[in-house]
Design a protein around this motif. Structure first.
Motif, mmCIF file in Angstrom:
data_model
loop_
_atom_site.group_PDB
_atom_site.id
_atom_site.type_symbol
_atom_site.label_atom_id
_atom_site.label_comp_id
_atom_site.label_asym_id
_atom_site.label_seq_id
_atom_site.Cartn_x
_atom_site.Cartn_y
_atom_site.Cartn_z
ATOM 1 N N TRP B 162 30.653 48.868 46.195
ATOM 2 C CA TRP B 162 31.975 48.373 46.536
ATOM 3 C C TRP B 162 32.512 49.041 47.798
ATOM 4 O O TRP B 162 33.097 48.384 48.654
ATOM 5 C CB TRP B 162 32.938 48.614 45.374
ATOM 6 C CG TRP B 162 34.249 47.955 45.566
ATOM 7 C CD1 TRP B 162 34.515 46.639 45.368
ATOM 8 C CD2 TRP B 162 35.447 48.572 46.010
ATOM 9 N NE1 TRP B 162 35.814 46.388 45.660
ATOM 10 C CE2 TRP B 162 36.419 47.551 46.056
ATOM 11 C CE3 TRP B 162 35.798 49.860 46.364
ATOM 12 C CZ2 TRP B 162 37.718 47.793 46.450
ATOM 13 C CZ3 TRP B 162 37.083 50.108 46.758
ATOM 14 C CH2 TRP B 162 38.028 49.084 46.804
ATOM 15 N N ASN B 165 31.844 48.003 51.645
ATOM 16 C CA ASN B 165 32.531 46.873 52.259
ATOM 17 C C ASN B 165 31.531 45.902 52.863
ATOM 18 O O ASN B 165 31.655 45.471 53.995
ATOM 19 C CB ASN B 165 33.511 47.359 53.323
ATOM 20 C CG ASN B 165 34.469 46.268 53.724
ATOM 21 O OD1 ASN B 165 34.673 45.331 52.953
ATOM 22 N ND2 ASN B 165 35.032 46.364 54.903
ATOM 23 N N LEU B 170 27.998 44.534 47.529
ATOM 24 C CA LEU B 170 28.837 44.215 46.382
ATOM 25 C C LEU B 170 28.046 43.420 45.352
ATOM 26 O O LEU B 170 28.088 43.711 44.159
ATOM 27 C CB LEU B 170 30.054 43.423 46.849
ATOM 28 C CG LEU B 170 31.070 43.178 45.763
ATOM 29 C CD1 LEU B 170 31.725 44.480 45.383
ATOM 30 C CD2 LEU B 170 32.116 42.197 46.220
ATOM 31 N N MET C 73 37.791 45.625 40.709
ATOM 32 C CA MET C 73 37.115 45.065 41.871
ATOM 33 C C MET C 73 37.194 43.551 41.898
ATOM 34 O O MET C 73 37.145 42.938 42.959
ATOM 35 C CB MET C 73 35.662 45.506 41.876
ATOM 36 C CG MET C 73 35.502 46.867 42.500
ATOM 37 S SD MET C 73 33.957 47.665 42.128
ATOM 38 C CE MET C 73 32.814 46.359 42.118
ATOM 39 N N LEU C 74 37.308 42.936 40.735
ATOM 40 C CA LEU C 74 37.280 41.482 40.702
ATOM 41 C C LEU C 74 38.659 40.846 40.648
ATOM 42 O O LEU C 74 38.791 39.653 40.881
ATOM 43 C CB LEU C 74 36.471 41.005 39.503
ATOM 44 C CG LEU C 74 34.992 41.325 39.588
ATOM 45 C CD1 LEU C 74 34.265 40.738 38.410
ATOM 46 C CD2 LEU C 74 34.402 40.781 40.862
ATOM 47 N N LYS C 77 41.197 39.833 45.858
ATOM 48 C CA LYS C 77 40.182 39.246 46.732
ATOM 49 C C LYS C 77 39.052 40.229 46.887
ATOM 50 O O LYS C 77 39.237 41.414 47.127
ATOM 51 C CB LYS C 77 40.785 38.894 48.089
ATOM 52 C CG LYS C 77 41.215 37.454 48.144
ATOM 53 C CD LYS C 77 41.489 37.024 49.556
ATOM 54 C CE LYS C 77 40.199 36.778 50.293
ATOM 55 N NZ LYS C 77 40.436 36.298 51.636
ATOM 56 N N ILE C 78 37.885 39.691 46.781
ATOM 57 C CA ILE C 78 36.721 40.521 46.532
ATOM 58 C C ILE C 78 36.360 41.405 47.716
ATOM 59 O O ILE C 78 35.833 42.487 47.568
ATOM 60 C CB ILE C 78 35.561 39.584 46.141
ATOM 61 C CG1 ILE C 78 34.631 40.261 45.174
ATOM 62 C CG2 ILE C 78 34.837 39.040 47.328
ATOM 63 C CD1 ILE C 78 33.811 39.292 44.406
ATOM 64 N N ASP C 79 36.697 40.968 48.911
ATOM 65 C CA ASP C 79 36.211 41.720 50.057
ATOM 66 C C ASP C 79 37.313 42.504 50.768
ATOM 67 O O ASP C 79 37.180 42.850 51.925
ATOM 68 C CB ASP C 79 35.482 40.799 51.038
ATOM 69 C CG ASP C 79 36.189 39.487 51.204
ATOM 70 O OD1 ASP C 79 37.266 39.349 50.619
ATOM 71 O OD2 ASP C 79 35.680 38.601 51.902
ATOM 72 N N THR C 80 38.409 42.746 50.094
ATOM 73 C CA THR C 80 39.384 43.647 50.700
ATOM 74 C C THR C 80 39.271 44.995 50.020
ATOM 75 O O THR C 80 39.403 45.097 48.811
ATOM 76 C CB THR C 80 40.813 43.119 50.515
ATOM 77 O OG1 THR C 80 40.931 42.648 49.180
ATOM 78 C CG2 THR C 80 41.129 42.022 51.476
ATOM 79 N N MET D 17 33.278 32.766 48.066
ATOM 80 C CA MET D 17 32.996 33.832 49.011
ATOM 81 C C MET D 17 31.986 33.279 50.008
ATOM 82 O O MET D 17 31.108 32.503 49.643
ATOM 83 C CB MET D 17 32.404 35.000 48.229
ATOM 84 C CG MET D 17 32.017 36.164 49.030
ATOM 85 S SD MET D 17 32.028 37.577 47.917
ATOM 86 C CE MET D 17 30.520 38.327 48.298
#
Lengths: 195, 375, 162, 380
Positions: B162, B165, B170, C73-74, C77-80, D17
């Protein structure tokens, strides 16, 4: 089957195709009517009906006017005697003096015959896309647009395919001039370095 | 207390009895020395295992493997031992390599994550025996402790994936977490078999039972099935082929390790091979007779096929030898898997765990109780 | 020596527990929780409750904490990388919390702490096992059934077509 | 190509995504970029973005004489350069309308079939790599090395041969070539069975590839998929049989098609298996050709200068990846006016988004591997 035989079959059908625009005729879809109308408006003064389908002796191919191309294509695939289910290649070419050409090479997996169809047109003309008839045409038309600058109408996703999306010009045109800069980077033109 | 810490403490106390040192200081020494030893074992294990892995893979792929870097006079040529110094060179390279942390990564967690994984593997080692009495601390909750500590590493994996990034990381972290948590269940269930039969969680008790009776793997058909479930789940737990979906080189590039380099990556590597060793040692101890010699698979009280004199093969040092032989063989089997099998897809992996292993492991549990009642 | 260790673990537990509460980023709270739970496991060891300690690590660290981190984590938003927690109603919260704290403090102060003999127990596993399966068998089974029901319920609810 | 914003957030749904697989990625087989929209592990949309290897091949050809084009053609499909040479030479010969000596045709067939084996070996090896099996790759690569050694003995080059020219081949076969080829075939016969043991019958491999990425026959034809990828769907379309060029009608061989032995017709396993069977057929052809190769001068029909008549030609060729087409327009000079190459992998790749949507990320790698693309040829 030889190309001239195919032309004969096509001519039989295609000569009836302009009649489809007659709304009184039964079995004509609205789409075909609309298509026919456009054909009549834009072409009728320029191209004689008989000139829309020609046989080119040199290359043993059929010359089709772009205005009826989509209908011809549907016929080529749908007709049981022709059954061209496989579009092998779309080659675009530059005829000079602002005229472009497209050569479609077709093959029938069931009847084992092949055909070349050529369309030649002014570069500003939008050729009907046949991506709905043969899915192969999707990427090939994108490539033709990308490299040669042929315009297509009715294509589902018309973008550049091989060049960068912000590239200017269409490199395979005979009058193409290389840009001096691309994104601020000078394009190398001094060929002594690698020639 | 038949453990290293205990005996070391006694030894130190007796050694330094004339110098008046604080007893707690000696105890601290008795704790720290094994810690250093564990670290050394982990490092040596990783170096040897990597060399072994390369040679095994080379053997399976019709090539020679590393042949150039030699130490102690072994060098190159067509000899099998060529390239024996390769992993040491690699380790040095890893340690001096530039350490990269991506700009948008979570710095703190990214640095913390490898240490969590490493400590997970390190702490597990405390409960892992090497021979009779050669265990850092023989808890009476032995197996439970090992299971508990080996579950810590997964948090490090999630954090590593995680904090990088990176979407690939991920994905790798999610897959790893799902996989490791799932496969802990069949592992636990198949270890409970031995607990039911032996009646103790202690490692030395388990081996003693096997010395008195027979290796646990041939205790009953269910125990044998339990061994296979344990070992295959162990392969999954250590993220190796065919269960390496968290790394999945051809899909996720390197999974949760994608953004790591240099020393931190070396820690991952160290932990991975340590986990392999732990799984293999536990499998040997629980199912394959631990430090018992293979000549004594079954202890039949009345029939003496093998003369008693043979049993001098057992003992402290030979026990270490036998245990390592068994463990290394299992490690070899893991490598064998890696270089012959394709990788499972993530849903197939989960299917295997939840719909095959867990029902079978649960069934095993019931049947072994019945077996124990009957025989 | 043991006292030093105990002090260290206690400070670790308290400090990380405080961090769980005050950290603004959820992920850091979750990571702090790791140290808290581990420290608590260490405290169990000091009480000769090694079985409890191992169970604590298996269930809370290996299971629940992973679930929490997963959830954190979920959820967003997953990628912030920055999932920030904010607090509202700070004044009311402060008073409510101090009230509770005072009550607890009073309980701690008022309790008559007694120090017993230090007992060396060889292991708690046997005792716990036989207690669960003899003395508290009914309670054990009831809890099992409750957990099973919860498990089935969760599986049912999480199915897509449910 | 790549300039469109790397992370396009506007078109993403809340639980979607966007993954950029490539341009640098182990299983895109080169510098291909796939923009993948995923919902968890499930892929909901794939947008292949190529052009990273675009070298303006067609523009180059418009400035080079017919002979000079050959090395450029080589570099299109760098895993089957001989096929590219052969395909281009056939097109030019069709334009020139010349007859070739028997020996040249035999040599070309032998070389082309050996090249097909080499190319399929890479395809199979990398396919194994895509599903996670590493060892098959090293095996296939080391066997491909033997074919390449043969080619090296033949023409000195190992990857880009520039061997087959319009009107002939650059050199005659070296005396030992035939013996070494037979030696290789004998060796490879045994090795072939080992591949089947290692990969074909592996339950995990079957689990990963069977019933995955099914291309129905009609959809495949509609997208212009050709070669083993189409034959895996059960379509009996091989130009060596359906429209024989060179001297292929002289040889006896089968055209393997997918039968869905492990799952559905047209799945990844079928495409893999068709490639395996084709190697067997290629060996058969090479043995036949070697047995009956005539003597002759390989340079007999080689034109001094290539100046075709005015006109155009479309010529087709069955390469390892499928139907290679060359459309050449000549205006009577020694430089083509227009040379368009129909790239098989280009069309094969176009079906990826249709087939792979709805599968998992791992399956995208599997399907991409089973289509066996070469980016040099797609981007040209």
């Amino acid at each position: 089957m030889q190309p001239d035989d195919i032309l004969k079959i096509l001519q039989q059908i295609e000569f009836s195709a302009p009649e489809v625009k007659d709304p009184t005729l039964e079995g004509s879809t609205e789409e075909a009517v609309a298509e026919g109308d456009i054909v009549e408006e834009s072409v009728s003064d320029k191209v004689e009906e008989s000139d829309r389908l020609l046989f080119d002796e040199d290359s043993q191919s059929i010359m089709v006017d772009y205005s009826i191309w989509l209908d011809v294509a549907k016929e080529l695939k749908g007709n049981k005697d022709l059954n061209f289910d496989y579009l092998m290649c779309i080659a675009s070419y530059d005829l000079g003096s602002d005229r472009l050409g497209l050569a479609y090479n077709l093959y029938s997996n069931h009847l084992k015959h092949s055909l070349e169809v050529k369309i030649e047109f002014e570069s500003s003309v939008e050729v009907p896309s046949v991506a709905s008839v043969w899915r192969t045409a999707d990427w090939h038309e994108r490539e033709a647009y990308d490299m040669m600058g042929t315009l297509f109408s009715g294509h589902p996703d018309m973008r550049r395919i091989l060049l960068a999306s912000d590239w200017e010009g269409h490199p395979l045109r005979k009058d193409y001039k290389e840009p001096d800069y691309y994104r601020g980077v000078p394009v190398p033109k001094d060929k002594t370095a690698w020639e | 207390m038949s453990s290293v810490v205990g005996s070391l403490n006694e030894l130190l106390v007796s050694l330094f009895s004339d110098i008046s040192l604080d007893v707690s200081f000696l105890f601290l020494l008795a704790v720290i020395i094994p810690g250093v030893v564990i670290f050394l074992i982990m490092t040596v294990n990783a170096i040897v295992a990597v060399y072994m892995e390369r040679k095994v893979s080379a053997f399976m792929q019709d090539r020679l493997g590393p042949m150039e870097v030699g130490i102690f006079g072994f060098k190159g040529g067509k000899k099998f031992w060529g390239g024996i110094g390769q992993t040491i060179a690699d380790a040095i390279k890893l340690l001096v390599k530039e350490d990269i942390i991506p700009n948008d990564a979570d710095r703190f967690l990214m640095i913390l994550a490898p240490f969590i994984i490493f400590i997970g593997a390190f702490v597990t080692f405390i409960g892992v025996p090497f021979s009779e009495g050669l265990i850092i601390s023989d808890f009476n909750i032995g197996i439970l402790y090992v299971i508990a500590m080996s579950s810590v590493g997964v948090i490090g994996i999630i954090l590593a994936g995680w904090s990088s990034n990176n979407k690939w990381s991920l994905y790798g972290a999610m897959r790893a977490a799902a996989q490791i948590i799932s496969y802990e269940i069949p592992i636990g269930l198949s270890l409970i078999l031995v607990v039911i039969v032996v009646g103790s969680l202690e490692m030395s008790e388990i081996v003693k039972w096997q010395a008195d009776n027979r290796w646990f793997i041939i205790h009953s058909p269910f125990a044998m099935l339990g061994f296979f479930i344990f070992f295959i789940s162990g392969v999954a737990e250590t993220n190796r082929v065919p269960f390496d979906i968290p790394e999945a080189e051809s899909e996720l590039v390197a999974g949760w390790m994608t953004e790591y380099s240099g020393f931190r990556w070396a820690l991952f590597f160290l932990s991975e091979y340590t986990n392999m060793l732990i799984v293999c040692i536990i499998a040997s101890v629980v199912f394959l007779g631990g430090w018992l010699s293979p000549f004594k698979i079954i202890n039949l009280p009345y029939v003496d096929i093998i003369p008693d004199s043979f049993f001098i093969l057992d003992g402290f040092y030979l026990g270490l030898f036998w245990l390592l032989i068994k463990a290394i063989f299992l490690i070899f089997v893991m490598m064998w898997f890696r270089w012959t099998f394709p990788r499972l897809r993530v849903d197939q992996l989960m299917y295997l765990c939840w719909k095959v292993f867990i029902p079978f492991a649960l069934g095993n549990l019931v049947f072994i109780c019945i077996w124990e009642l009957l025989f | 020596m043991a006292d030093l260790l105990f002090l260290f673990i206690s400070i670790l537990v308290i400090a990380s527990a405080v961090n769980v509460v005050i950290s603004s980023q959820l992920i850091y709270s979750a990571v702090s929780l790791l140290f808290t739970l581990f420290g608590v496991a260490g405290l169990y060891v000091f009480l000769y409750a090694d079985f409890m300690a191992a169970t604590q690590v298996i269930i809370y660290v290996g299971g629940i904490l992973v679930l929490i981190i997963f959830g954190v984590m979920l959820t967003n938003k997953i990628d912030t990388p920055n999932i920030v927690s904010s607090s509202s109603n700070q004044v009311i919260g402060f008073f409510a919390a101090s009230f509770l704290f005072l009550i607890q403090l009073a309980v701690i102060v008022k309790t008559d702490w007694k120090q017993g003999e230090v007992q060396q127990i060889e292991g708690t596993v046997d005792v716990i096992g036989s207690m669960l399966l003899w003395d508290y068998f009914l309670a054990f089974e009831v809890v099992s059934i409750l957990l099973l029901a919860a498990l089935i319920g969760a599986a049912f609810l999480s199915r897509r077509n449910a | 190509m790549g300039i469109d914003n790397l992370q396009d957030n506007s078109s993403i749904k809340a639980d979607e995504m966007v993954l950029n697989m490539g341009p640098q990625h182990p299983s895109t087989h080169g510098v291909l970029r796939l923009k993948i929209h995923t919902d968890g592990e499930i892929v909901s949309k794939i947008d292949p973005i190529m052009g990273y290897l675009h070298r303006c091949f067609e523009k180059h050809c418009e400035n080079l004489s017919y002979e000079q084009v050959v090395p450029f053609v080589d570099r299109c499909d760098y895993l089957a350069s001989m096929h590219m040479d052969h395909a281009y030479s056939l097109a030019v010969e069709k334009l020139l309308d010349i007859e070739l000596p028997e020996r040249v045709e035999y040599i070309r067939v032998i070389i082309a079939e050996l090249q097909r084996i080499a190319s399929h070996l890479v395809a199979i090896g990398t396919f194994g790599l895509d599903v996670g099996a590493i060892t098959p790759f090293t095996w296939t690569i080391s066997d491909r090395e033997r074919v390449i050694d043969l080619f090296e003995a033949l023409c000195g080059a190992r990857l880009l041969y520039n061997y087959i020219w319009p009107g002939g081949v650059s050199h005659d076969l070296s005396p030992k070539f035939i013996d070494r080829t037979i030696e290789f075939l004998d060796y490879f016969d045994k090795k072939y069975d080992e591949y089947n043991e290692l990969l074909t019958g592996n339950p995990i491999f079957i689990e990963r590839t069977a019933d995955v990425g099914i291309i129905p026959a009609d959809v495949g034809v509609d997208y212009g998929v050709t070669g083993p990828s189409l034959r895996g769907s059960g379509v009996d379309y091989d130009l060596r049989k359906t429209d024989p060029y060179s001297i292929y009608e002289k040889f006896e061989f089968e055209v393997p098609v997918g039968k869905g032995e492990m799952g559905t017709v047209g799945d990844c396993w079928d495409r893999y298996w068709v490639r395996m069977l084709e190697m067997k057929e290629s060996m058969k052809i090479v043995r036949q050709a070697i047995a009956s190769i005539p003597d002759g001068d390989v340079h007999a029909a080689m034109p001094k200068r290539i100046r075709p008549k005015k006109g155009s030609v479309y010529s087709r060729y069955e390469s390892a990846r499928g139907d290679v087409g060359f459309y050449i327009i000549s205006n009577g000079k020694n430089v083509p006016v227009r040379l368009k190459m129909r790239s098989p992998a280009f069309c094969n790749l176009s079906i990826l988004s249709e087939v792979a949507e709805g599968w998992m990320i791992s399956d995208v790698c599997t399907i991409l591997g089973s289509l066996d693309i070469v980016l040099g040829e797609i981007d040209r």
